[in-house]
Design a protein around this motif. Sequence first.
Motif, PDB file in Angstrom:
ATOM      1  N   GLU A 258       0.816  -1.213   0.000  1.00 55.42           N
ATOM      2  CA  GLU A 258       0.000   0.000   0.000  1.00 55.42           C
ATOM      3  C   GLU A 258       0.853   1.267   0.000  1.00 55.42           C
ATOM      4  O   GLU A 258       0.328   2.368  -0.122  1.00 55.42           O
ATOM      5  CB  GLU A 258      -0.917   0.012   1.234  1.00 55.42           C
ATOM      6  CG  GLU A 258      -1.931  -1.130   1.287  1.00 55.42           C
ATOM      7  CD  GLU A 258      -2.974  -1.036   0.186  1.00 55.42           C
ATOM      8  OE1 GLU A 258      -3.243   0.083  -0.274  1.00 55.42           O
ATOM      9  OE2 GLU A 258      -3.486  -2.095  -0.226  1.00 55.42           O
ATOM     10  N   GLU A 259       2.165   1.120   0.138  1.00 51.01           N
ATOM     11  CA  GLU A 259       3.075   2.262   0.173  1.00 51.01           C
ATOM     12  C   GLU A 259       3.759   2.440  -1.181  1.00 51.01           C
ATOM     13  O   GLU A 259       3.773   1.533  -2.008  1.00 51.01           O
ATOM     14  CB  GLU A 259       4.135   2.057   1.271  1.00 51.01           C
ATOM     15  CG  GLU A 259       3.586   1.636   2.623  1.00 51.01           C
ATOM     16  CD  GLU A 259       2.674   2.671   3.252  1.00 51.01           C
ATOM     17  OE1 GLU A 259       2.810   3.862   2.923  1.00 51.01           O
ATOM     18  OE2 GLU A 259       1.825   2.290   4.074  1.00 51.01           O
ATOM     19  N   ASN A 260       4.336   3.618  -1.381  1.00 52.97           N
ATOM     20  CA  ASN A 260       5.090   3.888  -2.607  1.00 52.97           C
ATOM     21  C   ASN A 260       6.541   3.463  -2.392  1.00 52.97           C
ATOM     22  O   ASN A 260       7.370   4.237  -1.917  1.00 52.97           O
ATOM     23  CB  ASN A 260       5.011   5.369  -2.969  1.00 52.97           C
ATOM     24  CG  ASN A 260       3.607   5.791  -3.342  1.00 52.97           C
ATOM     25  OD1 ASN A 260       2.885   5.036  -3.988  1.00 52.97           O
ATOM     26  ND2 ASN A 260       3.211   6.990  -2.926  1.00 52.97           N
ATOM     27  N   VAL A 261       6.843   2.229  -2.733  1.00 51.57           N
ATOM     28  CA  VAL A 261       8.157   1.657  -2.482  1.00 51.57           C
ATOM     29  C   VAL A 261       9.066   1.865  -3.694  1.00 51.57           C
ATOM     30  O   VAL A 261       8.670   1.621  -4.834  1.00 51.57           O
ATOM     31  CB  VAL A 261       8.051   0.150  -2.161  1.00 51.57           C
ATOM     32  CG1 VAL A 261       9.434  -0.466  -2.008  1.00 51.57           C
ATOM     33  CG2 VAL A 261       7.224  -0.061  -0.902  1.00 51.57           C
ATOM     34  N   VAL A 262      10.281   2.320  -3.409  1.00 50.80           N
ATOM     35  CA  VAL A 262      11.312   2.460  -4.435  1.00 50.80           C
ATOM     36  C   VAL A 262      12.482   1.576  -4.023  1.00 50.80           C
ATOM     37  O   VAL A 262      12.905   1.599  -2.859  1.00 50.80           O
ATOM     38  CB  VAL A 262      11.780   3.921  -4.567  1.00 50.80           C
ATOM     39  CG1 VAL A 262      12.894   4.033  -5.601  1.00 50.80           C
ATOM     40  CG2 VAL A 262      10.615   4.821  -4.938  1.00 50.80           C
ATOM     41  N   ALA A 263      13.015   0.797  -4.952  1.00 51.61           N
ATOM     42  CA  ALA A 263      14.095  -0.133  -4.610  1.00 51.61           C
ATOM     43  C   ALA A 263      15.185  -0.106  -5.673  1.00 51.61           C
ATOM     44  O   ALA A 263      14.905  -0.291  -6.854  1.00 51.61           O
ATOM     45  CB  ALA A 263      13.556  -1.551  -4.468  1.00 51.61           C
ATOM     46  N   PRO A 264      16.438   0.135  -5.276  1.00 53.57           N
ATOM     47  CA  PRO A 264      17.560   0.025  -6.212  1.00 53.57           C
ATOM     48  C   PRO A 264      17.887  -1.438  -6.470  1.00 53.57           C
ATOM     49  O   PRO A 264      17.245  -2.340  -5.928  1.00 53.57           O
ATOM     50  CB  PRO A 264      18.695   0.726  -5.472  1.00 53.57           C
ATOM     51  CG  PRO A 264      18.371   0.523  -4.025  1.00 53.57           C
ATOM     52  CD  PRO A 264      16.869   0.522  -3.930  1.00 53.57           C
ATOM     53  N   ASP A 265      18.898  -1.678  -7.285  1.00 52.81           N
ATOM     54  CA  ASP A 265      19.309  -3.060  -7.541  1.00 52.81           C
ATOM     55  C   ASP A 265      19.812  -3.706  -6.256  1.00 52.81           C
ATOM     56  O   ASP A 265      20.477  -3.059  -5.437  1.00 52.81           O
ATOM     57  CB  ASP A 265      20.420  -3.114  -8.591  1.00 52.81           C
ATOM     58  CG  ASP A 265      19.910  -2.806  -9.993  1.00 52.81           C
ATOM     59  OD1 ASP A 265      18.693  -2.969 -10.219  1.00 52.81           O
ATOM     60  OD2 ASP A 265      20.723  -2.404 -10.834  1.00 52.81           O
ATOM     61  N   PRO A 266      19.525  -4.989  -6.056  1.00 54.14           N
ATOM     62  CA  PRO A 266      19.988  -5.679  -4.856  1.00 54.14           C
ATOM     63  C   PRO A 266      21.489  -5.933  -4.888  1.00 54.14           C
ATOM     64  O   PRO A 266      22.124  -5.896  -5.945  1.00 54.14           O
ATOM     65  CB  PRO A 266      19.210  -6.993  -4.881  1.00 54.14           C
ATOM     66  CG  PRO A 266      18.937  -7.228  -6.332  1.00 54.14           C
ATOM     67  CD  PRO A 266      18.724  -5.865  -6.925  1.00 54.14           C
TER      68      PRO A 266
END
Length: 327
Positions: A258-266
């Motif tokens: 439900e949140e605006n998640v931003v994720a870089p490369d692992p």
Amino acid sequence: MTQDTSAMQTNQLQPSDKASGNDVRQRFFIEDSPVRGDVVRLSRSYASTIAQKPYPEAIKRLLGEMLTAASLLIGTVKIDGRLSIQLQSSDQDSLLNWAMAECDQNGIIRALASWKADNDEQIAAWEDMTQANEAFAELGAIGQGVLFINIQPDNGEPYQGIVERSHDNLADCLAHYQKQSAQIPTLINLASDGLQAGGVLVQMLPRTAAENIEVERNQDAGIDDDLWTRLSILTSTVKSEELTTLAASEIIYRLYNEENVVAPDPVSLEFGCTCSREKCEMAIAQIGETEALDIIEEQNGTFEMDCGFCGEVYTFDKDDVTAIFAQ
């Protein structure tokens, strides 16, 4: 924690081949907020680590939690170097002498533990333990035993923080330490089943001065004051079996869809060791030539040094020792 991942929104983390791996640290951010987090999953790297010694089941699981924690915490510090977690018993009757786990900035992990199994009673006691918290309890009651976080930059002075034994499990002790020492609210969940390990860390970074002014004036321009409460509740719902079996991206989605998640490369994680023949030579130099030669004579002409982390054996004879002290 049971969410359907069949229909993801475009502004949220999308699974990828990299993020779906079983040996990764996946960082994530909640967009337009001071929240950051990491999810760690360990499989092959963890299996390689605990295969080095015949660890009791409870110690295997404790080392899995410690490896996960070290891999999570190094993501919170900006160093080129290593971070390790160390447990040290202060009770001579404890079955666990000490344990340590380490992760460096390149994602190389390793761990080691020492325990007592000198008689049938001690062996039977370990056989009755199956959980990480049971091995952790061998440090003694709350307030006993010592926990350390060691940060060792490649260039610069090492730092050691003493973690208060405030809870009966590693995750809560580390979260308490982060809140008390760094003044950063932190959530940590750790899990290990003896085959795989995983965990999640979420932190609320301090607001900027401008954000604090907005809150005080009740003119909040998009600041979500309920965010931390909401994330705390959501993070508490994750199950141990989910942390040890689901991909990092899947865990993040199920918890925070439900949140605006931003994720870089692992970041990939793998088992590795920093032992070397050169380090063994340095250790022999500290022993002294006379004592080293005496050991070689006692051991029929050779002196072996083995690495507890990886099992590598380095053999030295009289000529090798003489060469070390001739330099």
